[in-house]
Write an enzyme that holds these catalytic residues in place. Structure first.
Site, PDB file in Angstrom:
ATOM      1  N   LYS A  92       0.832  -1.208   0.000  1.00 38.24           N
ATOM      2  CA  LYS A  92       0.000   0.000   0.000  1.00 38.24           C
ATOM      3  C   LYS A  92       0.872   1.265   0.000  1.00 38.24           C
ATOM      4  O   LYS A  92       2.091   1.179   0.048  1.00 38.24           O
ATOM      5  CB  LYS A  92      -0.959  -0.029   1.194  1.00 38.24           C
ATOM      6  CG  LYS A  92      -1.784  -1.322   1.306  1.00 38.24           C
ATOM      7  CD  LYS A  92      -2.811  -1.488   0.191  1.00 38.24           C
ATOM      8  CE  LYS A  92      -3.352  -2.905   0.062  1.00 38.24           C
ATOM      9  NZ  LYS A  92      -4.274  -3.337   1.082  1.00 38.24           N
TER      10      LYS A  92
HETATM   11  C1  LIG Z   1      -5.226  -4.444   1.528  1.00 37.28           C
HETATM   12  C2  LIG Z   1      -6.691  -4.323   1.522  1.00 37.28           C
HETATM   13  C3  LIG Z   1      -7.490  -4.678   2.620  1.00 37.28           C
HETATM   14  C4  LIG Z   1      -6.945  -5.395   3.833  1.00 37.28           C
HETATM   15  O1  LIG Z   1      -5.877  -4.802   4.415  1.00 37.28           O
HETATM   16  P1  LIG Z   1      -4.877  -5.679   5.319  1.00 37.28           P
HETATM   17  O2  LIG Z   1      -4.058  -4.602   5.980  1.00 37.28           O
HETATM   18  O3  LIG Z   1      -4.085  -6.538   4.400  1.00 37.28           O
HETATM   19  O4  LIG Z   1      -5.692  -6.444   6.290  1.00 37.28           O
HETATM   20  C5  LIG Z   1      -8.844  -4.428   2.560  1.00 37.28           C
HETATM   21  N1  LIG Z   1      -9.402  -3.884   1.468  1.00 37.28           N
HETATM   22  C6  LIG Z   1      -8.688  -3.564   0.380  1.00 37.28           C
HETATM   23  C7  LIG Z   1      -9.380  -2.960  -0.786  1.00 37.28           C
HETATM   24  C8  LIG Z   1      -7.311  -3.784   0.369  1.00 37.28           C
HETATM   25  O5  LIG Z   1      -6.609  -3.497  -0.730  1.00 37.28           O
END
Ligand SMILES: *Cc1c(COP(=O)(O)O)cnc(C)c1O
Length: 396
Positions: free
Chosen positions: A191
């Site tokens: 991210k």
């Molecule tokens: C990455 C992601 C999540 C979950 O995040 P984590 O930190 O991996 O639990 C939820 N929704 C979307 C759209 C994501 O890209």
């Protein structure tokens, strides 16, 4: 990354300053949720213009906490998009609600407002629009429709940390705008900023923020004024606590928070570099008849300089190109370029298909999108532009 010579579809950027900030906390007395978490929350809330930011263990926990804070539970329906990571839908299941899906908009690939309105049922209590790739769904329309029917809007902005969009001539910051009641973020390494694992929920509502904090720490309350149990002391106590409701251990550690605060200082730079890469790809691929570059939804118009792009999702006409998706991925890989599919439609995952009877053909835009999508590398390093462009152009 299994092979360091391959450019992955996404990756973290860690500086010596980040490392120093983490080490500083490791040398302190406090490792789990403590002062560094408070600093990270404050910096994050300021960044997106939200009244409250509540840090937690990961983006999935953020979605779960948001569901709980909003009071979603058994007998409630939650509608989200099928083109998202599993967690957007799973969070509804965690609280005993019914996860449901409405089709995507074929241009932006976000939850389609028309489809949402058509899929609405009287028991719908929450909508989870996902800022897919970094682009928010038609939130003004979605939130108006949902709120008129007594439902809350939980924006899954795991792709959009640091993003801004202009609507009706006004700039809105993701996480702080008026169109969502709660906004969830993830700090997974792919991210925009990372804390290893980590998440955040933002809200402008004091009561929701209080509940998020309660559920993040087992549902435990230490405030004397709120004690109500049979063992509640008559005077403030140095040890006493109560559990008025059941929560979880969804805390973020202080050393992760220190990494987050340090990463946040470079967020604007990261967003800018990602925008430059998206523009460069768009230009370089404009003439390819077998590739469709990302487009903005009609409600966003043509010009959105503030979006925080997480994914660069191209649509490939694999038939026109004369190669399957697997062959395209293998060719790109042979040129040192990784790629990935975002996402396999969630409603057709075995658990969703078997539990709720979803069948192929039920959400045609999402399924058509899935048959053609491929994400190309996008992270805050402009050096990836030339090799990625060369590899893609060498496909034909
Ligand atoms: C990455 C992601 C999540 C979950 O995040 P984590 O930190 O991996 O639990 C939820 N929704 C979307 C759209 C994501 O890209």
């Amino acid at each position: 990354m299994s092979n360091s010579s391959i450019i992955p579809y996404g990756r973290q950027q860690i500086t010596e300053e980040d490392i120093a900030e983490v080490v500083k906390v490791l040398r302190s007395d406090w490792l789990t949720q403590g002062p560094a978490v408070g600093e990270f929350e404050e910096a994050f809330a300021t960044m997106c213009g939200a009244k409250h930011a509540v840090a937690c263990a990961n983006g999935t926990a953020a979605l779960h906490l948001a569901m709980m804070a909003a009071g979603i539970g058994t007998g409630d329906r939650v509608i989200t998009t099928p083109i998202t990571f599993l967690a957007s839908a799973n969070a509804a299941t965690y609280v005993g609600a019914t996860p449901d899906f409405a089709d995507i908009d074929p241009v932006s690939y976000c939850l389609c407002a028309d489809a949402l309105e058509a899929a609405w049922k009287p028991d719908t209590k929450a909508v989870v629009p996902v800022a897919f790739g970094g682009q928010s769904a038609d939130l003004p329309r979605i939130s108006h429709f949902a709120r008129e029917r007594g439902a809350v809007v939980i924006e899954d902005a795991c792709h959009a940390t640091g993003g801004r969009f202009i609507f009706n001539g006004k700039q809105h910051r993701v996480g702080g705008h008026e169109y969502a009641d709660l906004t969830c973020f993830s700090f997974h390494p792919v991210k925009t900023i990372t804390t290893g694992e980590g998440g955040m929920v933002t809200t402008n509502d004091d009561k929701l923020a209080e509940k998020l904090r309660l559920y993040r720490t087992h549902g435990v309350n230490r405030e004397f004024a709120k004690f109500s149990g049979p063992l509640a002391p008559a005077e403030p106590s140095p040890f006493y606590y109560e559990m008025p409701e059941v929560g979880f251990n969804y805390r973020l550690t202080d050393f992760q928070a220190a990494l987050g605060t340090s990463q946040l200082r470079r967020l604007e730079h990261a967003v800018t570099v990602r925008q430059q890469i998206v523009s460069a790809y768009n230009e370089a691929f404009a003439d390819l008849p077998w590739l469709t570059t990302p487009k903005l939804g009609a409600w966003l118009g043509a010009f959105q300089p503030g979006l925080s792009w997480h994914l660069y999702v191209a649509q490939f006409d694999f038939a026109k190109l004369g190669r399957t998706r697997e062959e395209v991925m293998a060719h790109l890989r042979s040129k040192g370029v990784g790629s990935q599919v975002h996402y396999i439609p969630v409603h057709l995952q075995p658990w969703y298909a078997q539990t709720f009877g979803w069948k192929p053909g039920s959400l045609p835009n999402a399924e058509h999108y899935y048959s053609r999508c491929l994400s190309l590398p996008l992270f805050a390093d402009a050096a990836i532009i030339d090799p990625v462009v060369a590899a893609v152009r060498s496909l034909a």
